[in-house]
Design a protein around this motif. Structure first.
Motif, PDB file in Angstrom:
ATOM      1  N   GLN A  99       0.914  -0.987   0.358  1.00 15.77           N
ATOM      2  CA  GLN A  99       0.102  -0.113   0.149  1.00 15.77           C
ATOM      3  C   GLN A  99       1.430   1.083   0.076  1.00 15.77           C
ATOM      4  O   GLN A  99       2.230   1.507  -0.325  1.00 15.77           O
ATOM      5  N   GLY A 100       0.054   1.973   0.298  1.00 16.17           N
ATOM      6  CA  GLY A 100       1.147   3.926   0.299  1.00 16.17           C
ATOM      7  C   GLY A 100       2.599   4.081   1.270  1.00 16.17           C
ATOM      8  O   GLY A 100       3.022   4.575   0.781  1.00 16.17           O
ATOM      9  N   ARG A 101       2.059   3.417   2.400  1.00 13.97           N
ATOM     10  CA  ARG A 101       2.937   4.059   3.414  1.00 13.97           C
ATOM     11  C   ARG A 101       4.314   3.032   2.789  1.00 13.97           C
ATOM     12  O   ARG A 101       5.340   3.715   3.252  1.00 13.97           O
ATOM     13  N   GLU A 104       6.154   5.080   1.162  1.00 12.26           N
ATOM     14  CA  GLU A 104       6.761   6.197   1.462  1.00 12.26           C
ATOM     15  C   GLU A 104       7.736   5.918   2.320  1.00 12.26           C
ATOM     16  O   GLU A 104       9.281   7.025   1.999  1.00 12.26           O
ATOM     17  N   PHE A 124       0.171  14.246   4.519  1.00 12.49           N
ATOM     18  CA  PHE A 124      -1.136  12.644   5.083  1.00 12.49           C
ATOM     19  C   PHE A 124       0.389  11.772   6.548  1.00 12.49           C
ATOM     20  O   PHE A 124       1.666  12.303   6.649  1.00 12.49           O
ATOM     21  N   ASN A 186      -4.659  15.834   0.916  1.00  8.57           N
ATOM     22  CA  ASN A 186      -5.322  15.321   1.615  1.00  8.57           C
ATOM     23  C   ASN A 186      -6.387  15.698   2.953  1.00  8.57           C
ATOM     24  O   ASN A 186      -6.748  16.234   3.588  1.00  8.57           O
ATOM     25  N   ASP A 215       2.444  12.590  -4.256  1.00  2.00           N
ATOM     26  CA  ASP A 215       1.698  11.438  -3.270  1.00  2.00           C
ATOM     27  C   ASP A 215       0.608  11.391  -4.526  1.00  2.00           C
ATOM     28  O   ASP A 215      -0.562  12.639  -4.384  1.00  2.00           O
ATOM     29  N   ARG A 218      -4.735  10.220  -5.302  1.00  2.00           N
ATOM     30  CA  ARG A 218      -5.963  10.889  -5.699  1.00  2.00           C
ATOM     31  C   ARG A 218      -5.268  11.511  -7.205  1.00  2.00           C
ATOM     32  O   ARG A 218      -6.210  13.014  -6.844  1.00  2.00           O
ATOM     33  N   SER A 255      -1.133   4.798  -3.462  1.00  2.00           N
ATOM     34  CA  SER A 255      -1.632   4.222  -2.526  1.00  2.00           C
ATOM     35  C   SER A 255      -2.976   4.206  -3.742  1.00  2.00           C
ATOM     36  O   SER A 255      -3.604   4.893  -3.419  1.00  2.00           O
ATOM     37  N   LYS A 258      -7.093   4.239  -3.495  1.00  2.00           N
ATOM     38  CA  LYS A 258      -8.144   5.324  -3.685  1.00  2.00           C
ATOM     39  C   LYS A 258      -8.229   4.931  -4.731  1.00  2.00           C
ATOM     40  O   LYS A 258      -8.900   4.534  -5.548  1.00  2.00           O
TER      41      LYS A 258
HETATM   42  C1  PLP Z   1      -2.519  11.702   1.095  1.00  2.00           C
HETATM   43  C2  PLP Z   1      -2.400  10.037   1.391  1.00  2.00           C
HETATM   44  N1  PLP Z   1      -1.131   9.643   0.805  1.00  2.00           N
HETATM   45  C3  PLP Z   1      -0.539   8.541   1.949  1.00  2.00           C
HETATM   46  C4  PLP Z   1      -1.675   7.083   1.897  1.00  2.00           C
HETATM   47  C5  PLP Z   1      -1.119   6.001   2.757  1.00  2.00           C
HETATM   48  O1  PLP Z   1      -1.217   5.283   2.011  1.00  2.00           O
HETATM   49  P1  PLP Z   1      -1.818   3.661   2.374  1.00  2.00           P
HETATM   50  O2  PLP Z   1      -3.340   3.374   3.410  1.00  2.00           O
HETATM   51  O3  PLP Z   1      -2.277   3.210   1.490  1.00  2.00           O
HETATM   52  O4  PLP Z   1      -0.582   3.222   3.458  1.00  2.00           O
HETATM   53  C6  PLP Z   1      -2.866   8.215   2.217  1.00  2.00           C
HETATM   54  C7  PLP Z   1      -3.901   7.091   3.025  1.00  2.00           C
HETATM   55  O5  PLP Z   1      -5.247   7.296   2.890  1.00  2.00           O
HETATM   56  C8  PLP Z   1      -3.209   9.186   1.837  1.00  2.00           C
HETATM   57  O6  PLP Z   1      -4.801   9.566   1.949  1.00  2.00           O
END
Ligand code: PLP
Length: 459
Positions: A99-101, A104, A124, A186, A215, A218, A255, A258
């Motif tokens: 996933q996104g984190r 990161e 975020f 976000n 990032d 979205r 991520s 979304k």
């Molecule tokens: C702007 C933004 N960056 C990073 C993330 C992290 O993504 P993930 O929850 O898939 O680790 C999110 C998750 O809500 C996010 O909204």
């Protein structure tokens, strides 16, 4: 020609919603220690806690799931995923992550060291945590326009350009390994970033020879908002706008839970071959081999298809218009909220809704719990419970910077009648706002307390 914006899909499979009464919900939220995170999701009627991983996959994506090839190395699912992401973003090296984190963590592990500074329009919370985990400073530079919740300014997600220049002057380019832009922003109310602002940020980055990363969670919602709001883009396709956004950057984290409408998945992308090699080494340590990166082959297939569906303009029109529909109706009913609505969520201003409550009486919690009790609608407090803290020396509570309640709308999950119901519930809570009681925290963890705190109503 017609004013009704229909959902551009038919429903093939349904998931039953368990209907509950006000009395039952009052009991359930009491048992949950007045913390909406502690509720069971089947005790919720409409769940607007997050838009992350909660979207409905298409028949095509489910078809892709069956095609997933689970080979450890060199799976064709990986190549379909890579080609699809390259096709949309134009980035060369594409690294899958769970996933996104995870993207990161790998990006900042490779690029940041102690004492560095990473500017972002707004980090975020996981992005900030991953920067800080490297001993670097996560510097938020939101547009000054974001402070005015009611203005019509169309791009409140922009980065503060003067602030970025000041950061380079103050810390020096050698301490700024990269600049990030979160699209849409976000933590800054889901607000879009304009291409003009992105271009200006990229120009400053070039001046200092510093890479710009997006990032990109979205990305396509941001692109559609550019098409709608930024002069000169109405005739461009979302694909073209997405590509223009990516062309300004060296890479991105994403991520895919979304805009790519998968329940799990993400990636890291870059144009820098040497850095990509370093990323792959880090990937193998914790995520997996570079052709699956912690995902199943079937997840990669769903992601590949989701990336293409994310730029479908009929879908984006419905998505952005239905978010605005909720915002417009609530605004017409007098409910204070962040205006104009961004892509994925409506942010209510609980400070003005429950103006009789102090920040340390948690007006956002009061509004969110009232929404749950009244109609079974779950939303997320982004206020003093999330961002305030207990001073361990004085034992007093410190307030957070804002008192918001976020109604995040899952993708392709709810229909317009669900949204009409949400509008009714929020409007009722607003009309009865003077009766909202505040809350007191009974138990809290030292970090991320909003997830596990127990509270009780005052009075
Ligand atoms: C702007 C933004 N960056 C990073 C993330 C992290 O993504 P993930 O929850 O898939 O680790 C999110 C998750 O809500 C996010 O909204």
């Amino acid at each position: 020609m017609f004013k009704t914006i229909i959902e551009p899909f038919r429903i093939k499979t349904v998931e039953q919603i368990r209907m509950t009464t006000v009395q039952q919900r009052k009991e359930m939220i009491r048992e949950a220690g007045y913390n909406i995170f502690a509720l069971r999701s089947d005790d919720v009627i409409i769940d607007l806690l997050t838009d992350s991983g909660t979207g409905a996959m298409s028949a095509n994506q489910w078809g892709g799931i069956m095609r997933g090839d689970e080979s450890y190395a060199g799976s064709p699912s990986y190549f379909r995923f890579r080609d699809s992401v390259q096709d949309i973003t134009g980035f060369e090296h594409i690294i899958p992550t769970h996933q996104g984190r995870a993207a990161e963590r790998i990006l900042f592990s490779a690029m940041c060291k102690e004492g560095d500074v990473v500017p972002n329009n707004s980090h975020f919370d996981t992005t900030r945590a991953n920067v800080e985990f490297r001993g670097a400073m996560a510097l938020d530079l939101p547009s000054p326009e974001l402070a005015d919740m009611d203005s019509d300014f169309p791009f409140k997600g922009d980065m503060d350009l003067a602030g970025l220049r000041d950061a380079f002057n103050m810390y020096g380019a050698e301490r700024i390994p990269l600049v990030m832009l979160t699209v849409t922003n976000n933590s800054g109310g889901g607000q879009p970033v304009s291409l003009a602002n992105m271009r200006a940020v990229a120009d400053i980055c070039h001046e200092y020879d510093t890479p710009l990363y997006l990032d990109a969670c979205r990305l396509t919602e941001n692109a559609y908002l550019i098409k709608q709001r930024e002069p000169g883009y109405a005739e461009k396709t979302v694909r073209e706008i997405v590509r223009q956004m990516c062309d300004l950057a060296e890479g991105c984290t994403m991520s895919a839970k979304k805009d790519a409408i998968v329940n799990m998945g993400g990636f890291l992308a870059t144009r820098d071959a040497a850095l990509a090699q370093e990323h792959r080494v880090l990937l193998i340590l914790t995520e997996g081999f570079p052709t699956y990166g912690g995902l199943s082959g079937r997840d990669l297939e769903a992601l590949a298809i989701g990336m293409q569906e994310a730029v479908d303009e009929d879908y984006l029109h419905y998505r952005i218009t239905s978010t605005r529909y909720v915002g417009q109706h609530l605004r017409d009913a007098g409910v204070p909220l962040l205006w104009p609505p961004g892509g994925h969520a409506i942010y209510l201003d609980a400070k003005r809704i429950a103006a009789h409550l102090e920040p340390t009486e948690y007006p956002g919690v009061a509004v969110a719990i009232a929404m749950y009790e009244a109609g079974g609608v779950r939303a997320c407090e982004i206020g003093s419970l999330m961002f305030g803290h207990l001073d361990p020396v004085t034992g007093t509570e410190t307030a957070g910077p804002r008192e918001l309640v976020r109604l995040a709308i899952p993708r392709r999950v709810y229909t317009q009648s669900h949204m009409d119901y949400v509008i009714e519930v929020v409007t009722k809570v607003y009309e009865e706002r003077e009766s909202l009681a505040g809350y007191r925290i009974l138990e809290q963890a030292p970090f991320l307390r909003h997830f596990s705190a127990k509270l009780e109503p005052l009075g």
